[in-house]
Motif scaffolding. Structure first.
Motif, PDB file in Angstrom:
ATOM      1  N   ALA A 134     -36.123  94.552   5.807  1.00 23.86           N
ATOM      2  CA  ALA A 134     -36.512  95.945   6.034  1.00 23.86           C
ATOM      3  C   ALA A 134     -36.500  96.741   4.734  1.00 23.86           C
ATOM      4  N   GLY A 135     -35.477  96.528   3.920  1.00 17.17           N
ATOM      5  CA  GLY A 135     -35.411  97.218   2.636  1.00 17.17           C
ATOM      6  C   GLY A 135     -36.539  96.801   1.712  1.00 17.17           C
ATOM      7  N   LEU A 136     -36.822  95.491   1.684  1.00 22.83           N
ATOM      8  CA  LEU A 136     -37.942  95.016   0.875  1.00 22.83           C
ATOM      9  C   LEU A 136     -39.251  95.643   1.339  1.00 22.83           C
ATOM     10  N   ALA A 137     -39.426  95.766   2.653  1.00 23.30           N
ATOM     11  CA  ALA A 137     -40.648  96.386   3.177  1.00 23.30           C
ATOM     12  C   ALA A 137     -40.755  97.834   2.728  1.00 23.30           C
ATOM     13  N   ASN A 138     -39.613  98.549   2.712  1.00 24.62           N
ATOM     14  CA  ASN A 138     -39.620  99.931   2.228  1.00 24.62           C
ATOM     15  C   ASN A 138     -40.044 100.002   0.767  1.00 24.62           C
ATOM     16  N   VAL A 139     -39.493  99.114  -0.056  1.00 27.21           N
ATOM     17  CA  VAL A 139     -39.855  99.111  -1.476  1.00 27.21           C
ATOM     18  C   VAL A 139     -41.313  98.713  -1.651  1.00 27.21           C
ATOM     19  N   ALA A 140     -41.758  97.720  -0.879  1.00 25.65           N
ATOM     20  CA  ALA A 140     -43.149  97.273  -0.989  1.00 25.65           C
ATOM     21  C   ALA A 140     -44.114  98.406  -0.657  1.00 25.65           C
ATOM     22  N   ARG A 141     -43.807  99.174   0.392  1.00 20.93           N
ATOM     23  CA  ARG A 141     -44.678 100.301   0.758  1.00 20.93           C
ATOM     24  C   ARG A 141     -44.690 101.355  -0.339  1.00 20.93           C
ATOM     25  N   ALA A 142     -43.521 101.660  -0.883  1.00 22.77           N
ATOM     26  CA  ALA A 142     -43.447 102.674  -1.931  1.00 22.77           C
ATOM     27  C   ALA A 142     -44.213 102.235  -3.177  1.00 22.77           C
ATOM     28  N   VAL A 143     -44.106 100.953  -3.543  1.00 19.08           N
ATOM     29  CA  VAL A 143     -44.819 100.460  -4.714  1.00 19.08           C
ATOM     30  C   VAL A 143     -46.325 100.432  -4.450  1.00 19.08           C
ATOM     31  N   ARG A 194     -36.926  81.649   3.248  1.00 19.08           N
ATOM     32  CA  ARG A 194     -38.212  81.673   2.534  1.00 19.08           C
ATOM     33  C   ARG A 194     -38.874  83.048   2.651  1.00 19.08           C
ATOM     34  N   GLU A 195     -38.766  83.659   3.815  1.00 19.55           N
ATOM     35  CA  GLU A 195     -39.326  85.004   3.990  1.00 19.55           C
ATOM     36  C   GLU A 195     -38.684  85.984   3.015  1.00 19.55           C
ATOM     37  N   LEU A 196     -37.360  85.905   2.875  1.00 15.40           N
ATOM     38  CA  LEU A 196     -36.656  86.799   1.962  1.00 15.40           C
ATOM     39  C   LEU A 196     -37.043  86.508   0.519  1.00 15.40           C
ATOM     40  N   ALA A 197     -37.143  85.224   0.161  1.00 19.68           N
ATOM     41  CA  ALA A 197     -37.512  84.853  -1.210  1.00 19.68           C
ATOM     42  C   ALA A 197     -38.927  85.314  -1.532  1.00 19.68           C
ATOM     43  N   GLU A 198     -39.859  85.031  -0.650  1.00 14.15           N
ATOM     44  CA  GLU A 198     -41.249  85.404  -0.898  1.00 14.15           C
ATOM     45  C   GLU A 198     -41.431  86.920  -0.871  1.00 14.15           C
ATOM     46  N   GLY A 199     -40.682  87.592   0.003  1.00 14.94           N
ATOM     47  CA  GLY A 199     -40.763  89.048   0.044  1.00 14.94           C
ATOM     48  C   GLY A 199     -40.303  89.669  -1.256  1.00 14.94           C
ATOM     49  N   GLY A 200     -39.232  89.136  -1.830  1.00 13.18           N
ATOM     50  CA  GLY A 200     -38.774  89.634  -3.120  1.00 13.18           C
ATOM     51  C   GLY A 200     -39.794  89.397  -4.211  1.00 13.18           C
ATOM     52  N   HIS A 201     -40.410  88.220  -4.206  1.00 21.00           N
ATOM     53  CA  HIS A 201     -41.430  87.908  -5.210  1.00 21.00           C
ATOM     54  C   HIS A 201     -42.646  88.814  -5.076  1.00 21.00           C
ATOM     55  N   GLU A 202     -43.031  89.140  -3.842  1.00 16.58           N
ATOM     56  CA  GLU A 202     -44.178  90.029  -3.635  1.00 16.58           C
ATOM     57  C   GLU A 202     -43.900  91.412  -4.217  1.00 16.58           C
ATOM     58  N   VAL A 203     -42.670  91.915  -4.031  1.00 14.76           N
ATOM     59  CA  VAL A 203     -42.316  93.219  -4.576  1.00 14.76           C
ATOM     60  C   VAL A 203     -42.299  93.168  -6.097  1.00 14.76           C
ATOM     61  N   VAL A 204     -41.682  92.128  -6.658  1.00 21.28           N
ATOM     62  CA  VAL A 204     -41.617  91.986  -8.112  1.00 21.28           C
ATOM     63  C   VAL A 204     -43.020  91.919  -8.710  1.00 21.28           C
ATOM     64  N   ALA A 205     -43.897  91.130  -8.106  1.00 21.65           N
ATOM     65  CA  ALA A 205     -45.266  91.018  -8.612  1.00 21.65           C
ATOM     66  C   ALA A 205     -45.994  92.352  -8.513  1.00 21.65           C
ATOM     67  N   ALA A 206     -45.784  93.077  -7.409  1.00 20.78           N
ATOM     68  CA  ALA A 206     -46.453  94.366  -7.242  1.00 20.78           C
ATOM     69  C   ALA A 206     -45.989  95.367  -8.298  1.00 20.78           C
ATOM     70  N   ILE A 207     -44.717  95.374  -8.615  1.00 21.90           N
ATOM     71  CA  ILE A 207     -44.211  96.268  -9.663  1.00 21.90           C
ATOM     72  C   ILE A 207     -44.823  95.881 -11.007  1.00 21.90           C
ATOM     73  N   ALA A 208     -44.806  94.585 -11.316  1.00 16.50           N
ATOM     74  CA  ALA A 208     -45.341  94.123 -12.596  1.00 16.50           C
ATOM     75  C   ALA A 208     -46.825  94.435 -12.751  1.00 16.50           C
ATOM     76  N   ASP A 209     -47.566  94.503 -11.632  1.00 15.32           N
ATOM     77  CA  ASP A 209     -49.023  94.701 -11.679  1.00 15.32           C
ATOM     78  C   ASP A 209     -49.437  96.160 -11.565  1.00 15.32           C
ATOM     79  N   LEU A 210     -48.494  97.084 -11.507  1.00 15.79           N
ATOM     80  CA  LEU A 210     -48.879  98.496 -11.451  1.00 15.79           C
ATOM     81  C   LEU A 210     -49.696  98.849 -12.698  1.00 15.79           C
TER      82      LEU A 210
END
Length: 708
Positions: free
Chosen positions: A49-58, A101-117
């Motif tokens: 849930a927290g990762l989803a919040n960060v993903a939406r904000a990013v 795996r969901e938690l690992a991939e979710g973290g990677h998606e957020v990290v990639a999204a931040i890096a690609d801003l």
């Protein structure tokens, strides 16, 4: 009786609060602040849930950046924490690999999204940035940290994990493979060493250290100056050679192999993952991290390690057995009976922690003055090593004094006895003290194995006698066994806990029983090794037998560190009190009588001190036709420890098995990655072999039965 299984865990969700800041010369800067959704002051962690919040904000930040609404993005935290990483409770409760795996991939998606801003990004470390928290920060273009931040790092391999949200990929490319592996492998192996802000800047993890009073506004202004060219950020080229990568990885292989032999696979897997990231794309390398994280999480070893970490971070701060309805007595001055090595260490610790006068008393002027000189030397050494500021040292010295007069302890509120380990001697000391101190003075003994109740038996006020067993060396060892004698009252017991807390030690409540917890178990372990030597097991086999336990040092180094004479004294004492399962060892008696050493070399023994093979000639008093080899001795030690742990619980020496594990980790260096003692005994089968049941239900310190 087995511990209860883990209850269902609900994620403590982290939210993201966006704020637009108008910055002249730059434009709109979007500040994303991480904070707990429930409004608490707990450190922020991330689950789905927290990762989803960060993903939406990013994602929103990316959309606004693409339409030129924002010129830069700043990520920061609240309170004393930037972000503490992934929610370890969720990891511990995961029963399916798909969840991990969901938690690992979710973290990677957020990290990639931040890096690609598409605009400059900055992570402002207002507080601790650990694990996944630091990995999110590494995805930003820049990083600043508040000057007072002291906890920056990737502690995953300490816990049995690896940096699984890009740390094994991003950090080596940013600071180079050698520095990256120092953070990923070396520092966690050094009892989870973390970096302060200035050190992190030196290593290249942080670009600037800002004033503590500046807040996010100072970080935004620093970013403005970077973007506008007023401040230059120096970075390495990032073009590290194959030779540099190979050398960095190869240099850690001995450490990783030793950890793996002791039951800790994470450092070796981290090395392999970092090495793999050299030639892979970001997406490919992230996939390798995902696989490694899933493999490590779905093991009994990892669950045991997280169980142990929970003990260290929760139970150690709120010790079970501490009186809750009665407050401690105030301590305005302290006496220490004795002025030897241990007494001096205790006197310095108590003076430094309680900030009250401490008076050591010994029998003659020579011993008394020698003891005070030794304490002053400890202070000088601490100043030299940067552990004590010179001004603090000068404040401490007047608090410490020494005397030969018993009457000089009359006005003290607490007296700690630290004399020779003989019951009669300690009884005499307490009897003499009772003649001069007030009836409310707490009398504490630092005995490591003797009966506190016996020491108090003939006193007029036995209710104010308590055990405070500090471990040697006192300044470094984090455990105190707080021993409740037969007639210790609640106020005295509460005072003992308060003293331990003031000394910044973790306290474990124990009943008055021979050896208490740590020495009872350690001496049982060493007794099995010595008994095997008497039966003909070779020194080489005995030395190798306990390697899979991953202990800080082998049995012979430990015997030499404790001191053969001390080990013999405690072994004999426990044999007299607990029976023949603590074996007689004529060989140990000969080591003491002949002043022999178990290890080669001079000075204080270490884990690497070579064992002296010639010591074998002193043993062999009870030879067997087929003595145990290394594997046989390991099994024997495991079963002995299972039996002794069961007896400790059955006798009520501790409240439950969690205190056994906590005591062994803090007092004996039992490896966290093994989960403490009891999960290890469950995992090896020794617990069921000896007692007929496990110490923990599946899922508490191991995978659930139906985990997939």
């Amino acid at each position: 009786m087995p511990a209860a299984s883990t209850a269902p865990y609900a994620e403590r969700v982290t939210g993201v609060h966006p704020t637009d800041v108008e910055v002249p010369g730059l434009g709109t800067v979007l500040v994303l602040t991480l904070a707990p959704e429930d409004g608490s002051e707990r450190p922020c962690t991330l689950g789905p849930a927290g990762l989803a919040n960060v993903a939406r904000a990013v994602a929103d930040a990316g959309a606004r950046a693409a339409s030129s609404e924002v010129a830069a993005v700043v990520l920061t935290g609240t309170g004393r924490t930037f972000l503490a990483g992934a929610d370890l409770h969720l990891i511990r409760s995961a029963d399916h690999a798909a969840q991990v795996r969901e938690l690992a991939e979710g973290g990677h998606e957020v990290v990639a999204a931040i890096a690609d801003l598409p605009v400059p990004t900055l992570a402002h470390l207002n507080g601790s940035a650990l694990g996944g928290g630091l990995e999110l920060a590494l995805a930003c273009d820049y990083r600043t940290a508040v000057a007072g931040v002291r906890a920056i790092g990737l502690p995953e391999t300490y816990l049995g994990l690896l940096p699984g949200w890009g740390g094994c990929t991003t950090l080596p490319r940013l600071v180079g493979p050698d520095t990256a592996l120092t953070v990923i492998v070396d520092n966690p192996a050094r009892n989870n060493r973390l970096l302060a802000a200035a050190t992190a800047q030196e290593a290249g993890l942080v670009d600037a250290v800002l004033d503590v009073d500046g807040g996010p506004a100072a970080a935004v202004d620093w970013l403005r100056r970077v973007v506008t060219g007023e401040v230059a950020v120096e970075r390495s080229s990032g073009d590290f050679t194959d030779e540099e990568w190979l050398a960095a990885v190869e240099a850690r292989h001995p450490l990783a192999e030793a950890k793996a032999a002791g039951g800790a696979p994470a450092p070796a897997r981290a090395l392999k993952t970092v090495a793999a990231s050299r030639t892979r794309t970001r997406a490919e390398s992230f996939a390798v991290e995902d696989d490694a994280l899933v493999d490590l999480v779905m093991t009994d070893q990892l669950r045991a390690g997280l169980y142990a970490f929970d003990l260290l971070t929760r139970r150690a701060k709120r010790p079970a057995g501490r009186p809750v309805d009665v407050g401690p007595r105030e301590i305005g001055s302290v006496g220490v009976a004795g002025a030897g090595l241990m007494a001096g260490q205790l006197a310095l610790l108590l003076a430094r922690s309680l900030r009250v006068p401490v008076t050591m008393r010994d029998l003659d002027d020579e011993r008394a003055e020698r003891g005070l000189a030794a304490v002053h030397a400890q202070i000088d050494h601490a100043v030299t090593r940067g552990q004590l500021r010179p001004a603090e040292a000068e404040q401490l010295r007047p608090l410490l004094r020494v005397t030969t007069q018993l009457a000089d302890l009359a006005g003290t509120d607490l007296v700690v006895e630290a004399v020779f380990e003989e019951p009669a001697v300690k009884q005499q000391v307490f009897a003499e003290l009772e003649q001069v101190v007030g009836p409310q003075t707490v009398l504490a003994t630092n005995t490591s194995a003797l009966s506190v109740s016996d020491m108090a038996e003939h006193l007029a006020h036995p209710e104010r006698v308590v055990g405070l067993h500090f471990f040697n060396p006192v300044a470094q060892m984090p455990l105190v066994e707080v021993v409740r004698a037969a007639r210790t009252d609640d106020e005295t017991y509460a005072t003992a806990f308060a003293v331990a807390e003031a000394c910044r030690k973790s306290a474990v409540a124990v009943a008055d029983a021979p050896g208490f917890v740590v020495n009872r178990l350690l001496v049982r372990l060493l007794g099995e090794v010595l008994g095997a030597l008497e039966e003909g097991t070779t020194v080489a086999d005995a030395d190798a037998a306990l390697v899979p336990m991953g202990l800080p040092m082998g049995p012979f180094q430990l015997l030499q560190l404790v001191g053969p004479a001390v080990a013999e004294h405690v072994l004999v004492t426990l044999r007299e009190n607990l029976g023949e399962r603590y074996p007689d060892s004529p060989g140990l008696a000969r080591v003491v009588a002949e002043c022999r050493s178990f290890v080669l070399g001079e000075g204080r023994p270490s884990a690497t001190s070579p064992v002296d093979p010639a010591v074998a000639e002193l043993f062999g008093s009870r030879p067997l036709a087929e003595p145990r080899d290394a594997a046989g001795l390991l099994a024997r030690v495991q079963k002995a420890l299972a039996e002794e742990t069961s007896l400790l619980l059955g006798e009520g020496v501790v409240g439950d098995v969690g205190d056994v594990d906590l005591a062994m980790m803090l007092g004996a260096g039992w490896p966290l990655h093994l989960g403490g003692l009891s999960p290890y005994l469950d995992r090896t089968g020794a617990a069921e072999d000896v007692t007929g049941s496990r110490f923990h239900e599946p899922g508490v310190a191991s995978l659930p039965v139906d985990a997939t």
